[in-house]
Write an enzyme that holds these catalytic residues in place. Structure first.
Site: not given
Ligand SMILES: NC(=O)c1ccc[n+]([C@@H]2O[C@H](COP(=O)([O-])OP(=O)(O)OC[C@H]3O[C@@H](n4cnc5c(N)ncnc54)[C@H](OP(=O)(O)O)[C@@H]3O)[C@@H](O)[C@H]2O)c1
Length: 432
Positions: A194, A209, A306
């Protein structure tokens, strides 16, 4: 279980269509037939919540709302997938969905680590299930193996590399001799870190975790703040060279072990023997090494993050819960936790250690250092003089120890730093 049996389709409310949410939505669309066969009913994406409604999400815009609460309360949603991330409003939305008797799938490690037991209790009270396979290790099956496949075992030990960012950074420092700052920058450019890497580099992500894994493995409540945590910030490129010479790799290790009536739980950088499978986990991969009393040693390894790997775990949970809804049964029993078992304070943990010490290059220094270890009851395994610098007549010593109480190892470190000929204890690492 109060699901109505023989539903025609399972209607999904998706909270968050970001990296993971988008991959989940795509999997639902592209694998419609396979998923429908696996569940015995179609899986329909009924509604989805985002913040910014103006952006294209690759799904029908008519499904989108900026009001996530409306989804968890909706009568036409059977199951909620939370992929917003962060603690709030995600925790409240999950709780409300459960209150409304909707099973929930989440990938949210923060919420599960801090509030998992309370949410699991709420789910049990409402007769629905909460699933979080994707919250640890992305696509690697970890929760299901612990709750189902290894359920016959007493877990004795679990040792893991569960933060891909730090594994990538340490790997680049080891292979290319990069500084920590350069390796972090490279990880950011490659999309593994990040913009603010504190959660990963500081070991916080790994403690969330490990809290989840330890809670599941031992059926006790382990909070992230009960886990001893150190990040990788203090490690320098030279430590990798010395580690290799001694037969070790340096990794950010999440470790938990069962003791009588208590468990050990810690996250810190450590030297790990080059012949241990975790020493060979490369790049942003994750691996979890579990030892059960029946099964022996098991290694689970793969992509810990991912969109697509994480969607694999989310959709796996979704299939299982949708089958439950179809059949009107609950597939897993509710979690139960033994409140009598606590976490051992780090000072009482027994471990080996490595010290890199910058000293004046003159007689008597080794004896003074040896005396500190002797007085702390720490037995030295090896004492090696490494580089010496003539310009300031200093030298670098490397000391490794036999297993000792962590408190004694820390005392020895503090006392050495106060010795007059010692310039600095430049590095202190625990050794597995
Ligand atoms: N990315 C990874 O590799 C990964 C791996 C394991 C676990 N995770 C977990 O998966 C989850 C999602 O991760 P991500 O990487 O997909 O996150 P992300 O790309 O930041 O996506 C978050 C989504 O949630 C929406 N959002 C945020 N606040 C909101 C609210 N108050 N109301 C409605 N929508 C809202 C955002 O909308 P906008 O797009 O309009 O901002 C976006 O679409 C997290 O808990 C993370 O820890 C992620």
């Amino acid at each position: 279980m109060r699901y109505s049996a023989l539903v025609k389709s399972v209607r999904i409310g998706l909270l968050g269509v970001g990296t993971v949410g988008r991959s989940v939505a795509r999997a639902l669309a592209e694998r419609r037939d396979v998923l429908s066969r696996a569940v015995g009913a179609p899986l329909l994406l009924q509604r989805a919540a985002v913040r910014d409604l103006s952006r294209d999400r690759g799904i029908d815009a008519a499904l989108l709302t900026a009001d996530a609460r409306s989804i968890v309360q909706a009568d036409d949603v059977d199951l909620v997938i939370e992929l917003i991330g962060g603690e709030e409003p995600a925790r409240t939305l999950i709780a409300e969905a459960l209150q409304h008797k909707k099973p929930v799938v989440t990938a949210n490690k923060r919420v599960v680590a801090w509030h998992g037991p309370q949410l699991a209790q709420l789910a049990a009270q409402r007769g629905v299930e909460l699933r979080f396979e994707a919250a640890v290790g992305g696509g690697i099956p970890l929760i299901a193996p612990l709750t189902d496949d290894l359920a016959a075992n007493r877990v004795l030990e679990l040792r893991a590399i569960i933060n891909g960012t730090t594994n990538y950074v340490l790997g680049r420092m080891a292979a290319a001799g990069l500084s920590m700052a350069d390796a972090v920058r490279e990880a950011q450019d490659a999309g593994y870190a990040e913009a603010d890497p504190t959660e990963d580099v500081g070991g916080y992500d790994a403690t969330y975790k490990l809290a989840i894994l330890a809670s599941i493995a031992y059926e006790i409540k382990v909070r992230p703040d009960e886990i001893y945590r150190e990040g990788i910030e203090g490690i320098e490129p030279v430590d990798f060279r010395y580690a290799r010479e001694l037969g070790y790799a340096i990794k950010l290790v999440a470790h938990t072990q069962r003791h009588t009536g208590r468990v050990e739980a810690r996250v810190h950088p450590a030297m790990i023997s080059l012949d241990h499978p975790l020493a060979r986990v490369e790049g942003a991969e994750n691996a979890v090494f579990v030892e059960g009393d029946l099964v022996g040693k098991v290694l689970l390894m793969g992509q810990g993050a991912g969109g697509r790997p994480t969607a694999s775990a989310v959709v796996g949970d979704l299939i299982d819960l949708a089958r439950s809804i179809r059949r009107g049964v609950q597939s897993r029993p509710s979690f139960s936790f033994d409140d009598r078992i606590g976490v051992v304070p780090i000072g009482e943990v027994k471990t080996r250690a490595y010290y890199r010490i910058r000293v004046d290059d003159r007689p008597g220094v080794l004896a003074a250092i040896g005396q500190v270890f002797a007085e702390e009851g720490v037995s030295i395994s090896s004492f090696i003089q490494k580089d010496a610098w003539s310009h300031d007549t200093t030298a670098e010593l490397v000391v490794t120890t036999h297993p000792s109480l962590d408190a004694s190892l820390q005392n020895a470190r503090a006392r050495m730093e106060r010795l007059e000929p010692v310039h600095a204890v430049s590095s202190f690492l625990r050794v597995f």
